[in-house]
Design a protein around this motif. Structure first.
Motif, PDB file in Angstrom:
ATOM      1  N   THR A 191       0.856  -1.184   0.000  1.00  0.00           N
ATOM      2  CA  THR A 191       0.000   0.000   0.000  1.00  0.00           C
ATOM      3  C   THR A 191       0.891   1.233   0.000  1.00  0.00           C
ATOM      4  O   THR A 191       1.158   1.839   1.043  1.00  0.00           O
ATOM      5  N   PRO A 192       1.425   1.603  -1.164  1.00  0.00           N
ATOM      6  CA  PRO A 192       2.361   2.733  -1.229  1.00  0.00           C
ATOM      7  C   PRO A 192       1.673   4.062  -0.932  1.00  0.00           C
ATOM      8  O   PRO A 192       0.471   4.225  -1.143  1.00  0.00           O
ATOM      9  N   ALA A 193       2.457   4.999  -0.427  1.00  0.00           N
ATOM     10  CA  ALA A 193       1.956   6.342  -0.135  1.00  0.00           C
ATOM     11  C   ALA A 193       2.836   7.358  -0.846  1.00  0.00           C
ATOM     12  O   ALA A 193       4.054   7.187  -0.922  1.00  0.00           O
ATOM     13  N   GLY A 194       2.222   8.414  -1.341  1.00  0.00           N
ATOM     14  CA  GLY A 194       2.961   9.434  -2.066  1.00  0.00           C
ATOM     15  C   GLY A 194       3.168  10.711  -1.294  1.00  0.00           C
ATOM     16  O   GLY A 194       3.624  11.713  -1.851  1.00  0.00           O
ATOM     17  N   THR A 195       2.829  10.707  -0.010  1.00  0.00           N
ATOM     18  CA  THR A 195       2.964  11.913   0.802  1.00  0.00           C
ATOM     19  C   THR A 195       4.063  11.724   1.848  1.00  0.00           C
ATOM     20  O   THR A 195       4.587  10.624   2.029  1.00  0.00           O
ATOM     21  N   GLU A 196       4.381  12.797   2.543  1.00  0.00           N
ATOM     22  CA  GLU A 196       5.413  12.742   3.570  1.00  0.00           C
ATOM     23  C   GLU A 196       4.947  11.883   4.759  1.00  0.00           C
ATOM     24  O   GLU A 196       3.742  11.818   5.053  1.00  0.00           O
TER      25      GLU A 196
END
Length: 217
Positions: free
Chosen positions: A54-59
């Motif tokens: 479950t990748p995340a693109g935010t900090e």
């Protein structure tokens, strides 16, 4: 990540060695038998697999320590808490539960070993690096290893290095150090309310005693 692998492998090996009759014994988790705890570990392993894809693109919003939040001690009224014993009982034979944990658990371990520590993932509404996520679980696995063997005196204990790492994590979360006279195991048990401190231990804890126990979720 090495500590994640060591703590998780040690826990899986310990479960594999539990004799069938001992699955009906109490665990260190209040209200749960050993079989219930093992069932919970199956769900934990599934969570690891889900989070790692479950990748995340935010900090990042949390790290390995702030990932853990103090929660109200479980009362058994939470639907998931109530589901675990029923689900564990549905397995019937301990061998089926043991096999399922080993199957899913080893897969979670392999996935962790292949993951990029710097990658960001999302879980429970938070974002953190894979390295921090896996580091956080060293505390989880070590505590549950202690829960598993609470009434199994012949069972293997968690590795010394993961006990030490889990203690250090708990001290960071608690904002204070346990007295040096406390073993790592005692610090974890007392710090999380799995064992009531003696009068002497409470005195030695000083101001830290007021912040304990830490029930984390």
């Amino acid at each position: 990540m090495d500590l994640f692998s060591r703590s998780w492998t040690a826990l899986l090996d310990a479960v594999a060695a539990v004799p069938d009759p001992d699955f009906a014994l109490p665990s260190g988790c209040a209200g749960w038998l050993v079989r219930d705890l093992v069932c919970h570990l199956v769900i934990d392993a599934q969570d690891v697999l889900i989070t790692l894809v479950t990748p995340a693109g935010t900090e990042p919003t949390v790290d390995a320590f702030s990932y853990w939040k103090p929660v109200v001690p479980p009362t058994g009224e939470d639907p998931l808490d109530a589901l675990i014993p029923r689900l564990a009982a549905a397995y019937g034979e301990p061998e089926l539960l043991r096999f399922h944990l080993d199957d899913v658990g080893r897969a979670a371990g392999r996935a962790a070993g292949l993951a990029d520590p710097a990658a960001r993932v999302s879980t429970q509404g938070e974002v953190l690096t894979v390295g921090d996520y896996l580091s956080a679980y060293v505390l989880e696995w070590t505590l549950h290893h202690l829960d598993l063997i609470a009434h199994l005196p012949a069972a293997a204990a968690p590795p010394a290095e993961t006990l030490a790492a889990a203690r250090a994590a708990l001290e960071t979360i608690a904002g204070g150090s346990f007295p040096s006279a406390f073993s790592d195991r005692d610090a974890l048990l007392v710090g999380t309310g799995r064992r009531t401190p003696t009068d002497g231990e409470r005195t030695a804890l000083g101001g830290l005693a007021a912040r304990l126990p830490l029930v984390l979720g």
